[in-house]
Design a protein around this motif. Structure first.
Motif, PDB file in Angstrom:
ATOM      1  N   GLY A 183       1.059  27.530  27.756  1.00 44.92           N
ATOM      2  CA  GLY A 183       0.554  26.409  28.547  1.00 44.92           C
ATOM      3  C   GLY A 183      -0.915  26.562  28.887  1.00 44.92           C
ATOM      4  N   ALA A 184      -1.255  26.374  30.166  1.00 49.79           N
ATOM      5  CA  ALA A 184      -2.648  26.460  30.604  1.00 49.79           C
ATOM      6  C   ALA A 184      -3.076  27.887  30.951  1.00 49.79           C
ATOM      7  CB  ALA A 184      -2.864  25.553  31.819  1.00 49.79           C
ATOM      8  N   PHE A 185      -2.178  28.855  30.799  1.00 49.78           N
ATOM      9  CA  PHE A 185      -2.456  30.223  31.247  1.00 49.78           C
ATOM     10  C   PHE A 185      -3.680  30.816  30.550  1.00 49.78           C
ATOM     11  CE2 PHE A 185      -1.854  34.838  31.197  1.00 49.78           C
ATOM     12  CZ  PHE A 185      -1.569  35.101  32.534  1.00 49.78           C
ATOM     13  N   LEU A 186      -3.865  30.536  29.270  1.00 49.54           N
ATOM     14  CA  LEU A 186      -4.959  31.119  28.492  1.00 49.54           C
ATOM     15  C   LEU A 186      -6.010  30.095  28.078  1.00 49.54           C
ATOM     16  CD1 LEU A 186      -2.861  33.491  26.195  1.00 49.54           C
ATOM     17  CD2 LEU A 186      -4.209  34.119  28.206  1.00 49.54           C
ATOM     18  N   GLU A 187      -6.022  28.942  28.727  1.00 49.67           N
ATOM     19  CA  GLU A 187      -7.021  27.919  28.408  1.00 49.67           C
ATOM     20  C   GLU A 187      -8.286  28.106  29.247  1.00 49.67           C
ATOM     21  OE1 GLU A 187      -5.271  24.086  28.795  1.00 49.67           O
ATOM     22  OE2 GLU A 187      -3.966  24.331  27.048  1.00 49.67           O
ATOM     23  N   ASP A 188      -9.391  27.580  28.739  1.00 49.35           N
ATOM     24  CA  ASP A 188     -10.679  27.588  29.450  1.00 49.35           C
ATOM     25  C   ASP A 188     -11.047  28.994  29.940  1.00 49.35           C
ATOM     26  OD1 ASP A 188     -10.923  24.803  29.147  1.00 49.35           O
ATOM     27  OD2 ASP A 188      -9.694  24.454  30.922  1.00 49.35           O
ATOM     28  N   LEU A 189     -11.083  29.946  29.014  1.00 50.81           N
ATOM     29  CA  LEU A 189     -11.410  31.321  29.382  1.00 50.81           C
ATOM     30  C   LEU A 189     -12.910  31.546  29.570  1.00 50.81           C
ATOM     31  CD1 LEU A 189      -8.900  33.300  27.137  1.00 50.81           C
ATOM     32  CD2 LEU A 189      -8.708  32.729  29.571  1.00 50.81           C
ATOM     33  N   GLY A 190     -13.739  30.648  29.040  1.00 51.84           N
ATOM     34  CA  GLY A 190     -15.170  30.723  29.312  1.00 51.84           C
ATOM     35  C   GLY A 190     -15.917  31.708  28.431  1.00 51.84           C
ATOM     36  N   SER A 191     -17.242  31.808  28.667  1.00 52.12           N
ATOM     37  CA  SER A 191     -18.093  32.641  27.822  1.00 52.12           C
ATOM     38  C   SER A 191     -19.422  32.915  28.515  1.00 52.12           C
ATOM     39  CB  SER A 191     -18.361  31.938  26.482  1.00 52.12           C
ATOM     40  OG  SER A 191     -19.070  30.720  26.705  1.00 52.12           O
ATOM     41  N   ILE A 192     -20.120  33.931  28.000  1.00 50.58           N
ATOM     42  CA  ILE A 192     -21.496  34.244  28.395  1.00 50.58           C
ATOM     43  C   ILE A 192     -22.295  34.358  27.102  1.00 50.58           C
ATOM     44  CG2 ILE A 192     -23.027  35.853  29.592  1.00 50.58           C
ATOM     45  CD1 ILE A 192     -20.585  36.838  31.155  1.00 50.58           C
ATOM     46  N   THR A 193     -23.391  33.620  26.987  1.00 51.25           N
ATOM     47  CA  THR A 193     -24.148  33.612  25.741  1.00 51.25           C
ATOM     48  C   THR A 193     -25.636  33.819  25.989  1.00 51.25           C
ATOM     49  OG1 THR A 193     -24.319  31.182  25.822  1.00 51.25           O
ATOM     50  CG2 THR A 193     -22.533  32.119  24.516  1.00 51.25           C
ATOM     51  N   TYR A 194     -26.282  34.414  24.992  1.00 52.36           N
ATOM     52  CA  TYR A 194     -27.745  34.532  24.975  1.00 52.36           C
ATOM     53  C   TYR A 194     -28.237  34.003  23.630  1.00 52.36           C
ATOM     54  CZ  TYR A 194     -32.446  36.357  24.536  1.00 52.36           C
ATOM     55  OH  TYR A 194     -33.807  36.454  24.335  1.00 52.36           O
ATOM     56  N   ARG A 195     -29.182  33.067  23.665  1.00 55.36           N
ATOM     57  CA  ARG A 195     -29.797  32.523  22.450  1.00 55.36           C
ATOM     58  C   ARG A 195     -31.288  32.814  22.493  1.00 55.36           C
ATOM     59  NH1 ARG A 195     -26.165  28.297  23.982  1.00 55.36           N
ATOM     60  NH2 ARG A 195     -24.517  27.972  22.438  1.00 55.36           N
ATOM     61  N   SER A 196     -31.792  33.442  21.446  1.00 58.05           N
ATOM     62  CA  SER A 196     -33.215  33.806  21.412  1.00 58.05           C
ATOM     63  C   SER A 196     -34.072  32.623  20.986  1.00 58.05           C
ATOM     64  CB  SER A 196     -33.431  34.972  20.446  1.00 58.05           C
ATOM     65  OG  SER A 196     -33.179  34.564  19.102  1.00 58.05           O
ATOM     66  N   ASP A 197     -35.337  32.685  21.346  1.00 55.79           N
ATOM     67  CA  ASP A 197     -36.333  31.695  20.919  1.00 55.79           C
ATOM     68  C   ASP A 197     -37.541  32.473  20.403  1.00 55.79           C
ATOM     69  OD1 ASP A 197     -37.735  29.408  20.436  1.00 55.79           O
ATOM     70  OD2 ASP A 197     -38.279  29.034  22.523  1.00 55.79           O
ATOM     71  N   ASN A 198     -37.365  33.118  19.247  1.00 51.20           N
ATOM     72  CA  ASN A 198     -38.396  33.974  18.685  1.00 51.20           C
ATOM     73  C   ASN A 198     -39.459  33.165  17.950  1.00 51.20           C
ATOM     74  OD1 ASN A 198     -37.168  36.400  19.553  1.00 51.20           O
ATOM     75  ND2 ASN A 198     -35.788  36.376  17.790  1.00 51.20           N
ATOM     76  N   SER A 199     -40.646  33.735  17.862  1.00 51.24           N
ATOM     77  CA  SER A 199     -41.738  33.103  17.130  1.00 51.24           C
ATOM     78  C   SER A 199     -41.751  33.519  15.666  1.00 51.24           C
ATOM     79  CB  SER A 199     -43.084  33.467  17.776  1.00 51.24           C
ATOM     80  OG  SER A 199     -43.138  33.047  19.119  1.00 51.24           O
ATOM     81  N   ASN A 200     -41.337  34.740  15.364  1.00 51.19           N
ATOM     82  CA  ASN A 200     -41.419  35.269  14.004  1.00 51.19           C
ATOM     83  C   ASN A 200     -40.076  35.767  13.474  1.00 51.19           C
ATOM     84  OD1 ASN A 200     -44.228  35.892  15.464  1.00 51.19           O
ATOM     85  ND2 ASN A 200     -44.625  35.611  13.289  1.00 51.19           N
ATOM     86  N   PHE A 201     -39.367  36.569  14.262  1.00 50.79           N
ATOM     87  CA  PHE A 201     -38.095  37.119  13.807  1.00 50.79           C
ATOM     88  C   PHE A 201     -37.020  36.042  13.861  1.00 50.79           C
ATOM     89  CE2 PHE A 201     -34.244  39.834  14.422  1.00 50.79           C
ATOM     90  CZ  PHE A 201     -34.332  40.528  13.223  1.00 50.79           C
ATOM     91  N   VAL A 202     -36.021  36.154  12.973  1.00 50.82           N
ATOM     92  CA  VAL A 202     -34.956  35.155  12.911  1.00 50.82           C
ATOM     93  C   VAL A 202     -34.229  35.076  14.257  1.00 50.82           C
ATOM     94  CG1 VAL A 202     -33.314  36.862  12.000  1.00 50.82           C
ATOM     95  CG2 VAL A 202     -32.908  34.425  11.625  1.00 50.82           C
ATOM     96  N   ASP A 203     -33.945  33.850  14.693  1.00 56.01           N
ATOM     97  CA  ASP A 203     -33.252  33.663  15.974  1.00 56.01           C
ATOM     98  C   ASP A 203     -31.804  34.130  15.863  1.00 56.01           C
ATOM     99  OD1 ASP A 203     -35.187  32.646  17.755  1.00 56.01           O
ATOM    100  OD2 ASP A 203     -35.126  30.708  16.746  1.00 56.01           O
ATOM    101  N   GLN A 204     -31.336  34.723  16.948  1.00 55.18           N
ATOM    102  CA  GLN A 204     -29.969  35.237  17.003  1.00 55.18           C
ATOM    103  C   GLN A 204     -29.288  34.761  18.274  1.00 55.18           C
ATOM    104  OE1 GLN A 204     -30.441  39.524  16.680  1.00 55.18           O
ATOM    105  NE2 GLN A 204     -30.415  39.456  14.459  1.00 55.18           N
ATOM    106  N   GLU A 205     -27.976  34.793  18.230  1.00 58.24           N
ATOM    107  CA  GLU A 205     -27.161  34.433  19.389  1.00 58.24           C
ATOM    108  C   GLU A 205     -26.120  35.513  19.621  1.00 58.24           C
ATOM    109  OE1 GLU A 205     -23.794  31.082  20.509  1.00 58.24           O
ATOM    110  OE2 GLU A 205     -25.590  30.451  19.422  1.00 58.24           O
TER     111      GLU A 205
END
Length: 297
Positions: free
Chosen positions: A127-149
């Protein structure tokens, strides 16, 4: 009065020419450094910053893992911690002091799980027991190196670049043969990140505040099922699919004992007991209140 005699002198001209040549050399050197060297230096500095972000996000996962283990033994009481995240970096002193930045977010990505288990009599659902578990994210905004998440969800730390994703650190989910290899057990220690949807763009150090809230149990290894299906809805289906491929291989499951499928937004694994074999489940959830920088109501 005797007439004045003007003498020709080139000393002033030579000084001007020398100054112009020196200026031209300086401009050429600065141009070469800016065009050829600084972008490469910045790329290396931003790559080093991505390593720092991985260390900080790994530290965040470790703190939550430690809190989960602590409250499992002592469920009463409130326990809190805070974890700094270096959101900005990649600067080069003197020649390129500006920092690249990134975005740190709480619950911007959705993550949910659903379990259905059946025996010869009834079908059970989480049921709803394991729904909407959420997250924490970091997204880079680099000038030269490839962006990562970097994404933390349900105890897993995932690295994403474009459409590709890789699980760098595993969640507290295990599949194993038990009871002298006569049964299959699924262990899930789910992590719910509860807090307001919020993000902050920064090139400085930000902090994630984590407070333990509660724990609940769905199954505790007493129920026997003939079949169990775990459905995961995630932004990183390929990373989760690869995780379960490794999990079933490590557990020694045969092809007829599981089915693993995925699409653009979900991964589904079904565990089936063979003849005379049952499926058990230990499903627990720890809830944490998470905020950025300041506590909010």
């Amino acid at each position: 009065m005797p007439g004045r005699i003007l003498k020709k002198s080139e000393s002033a001209v030579s000084s001007v020419v020398a100054a112009v040549l020196l200026l031209g050399i300086m401009v050429s050197v600065i141009t070469v450094i800016n065009v050829s060297y600084i972008p490469e230096w910045r790329t290396g500095a931003e790559q080093a910053h991505m390593d720092e972000v991985f260390f900080d996000m790994s530290n965040l996962k470790s703190h939550i893992d430690i809190l989960s283990a602590t409250v499992s033994g002592q469920p009463a009481g409130s326990i809190s911690t805070n974890v700094p995240i270096r959101a900005g970096g990649g600067s080069i002193p003197v020649v390129s002091p500006g920092k690249s930045g990134g975005m740190l977010s709480i619950n911007m990505n959705e993550f949910s799980m659903r379990i259905t288990a059946s025996d010869s009599v009834v079908n059970n659902s989480s049921g709803a027991f394991l729904e909407d578990l959420g997250s924490i994210t970091y997204r880079s905004d680099n000038s030269n190196f490839v962006d990562q998440e970097y994404g933390y969800e349900n105890g897993a730390l995932i690295l994403a670049q474009g459409e590709l994703s890789l699980m760098r650190q595993s969640p507290s989910i295990g599949i194993r043969k038990t009871d002298n290899s006569t049964n299959i057990t699924l262990d899930v220690n789910a992590i719910r990140i509860r807090g307001p949807v919020r993000s902050i763009s920064s090139n400085s150090i930000e902090e994630v505040y984590i407070t333990y809230d509660s724990s609940n149990t769905l199954y505790d290894n007493e129920n026997l099922f003939s079949e169990l299906t775990l459905n995961i809805e995630t932004e990183y289906p390929r990373a989760w699919e690869m995780f379960f491929e490794g999990a079933v291989a490590d557990a020694g499951l045969e092809a007829g004992e599981y089915v693993l499928t995925s699409n653009a937004s979900a991964v589904v694994i079904t565990i089936k007991g063979a003849s005379g074999e049952d499926v058990k489940a230990n499903i627990r959830k720890n809830v944490f209140d998470v905020h950025l920088n300041v506590f909010e109501n």
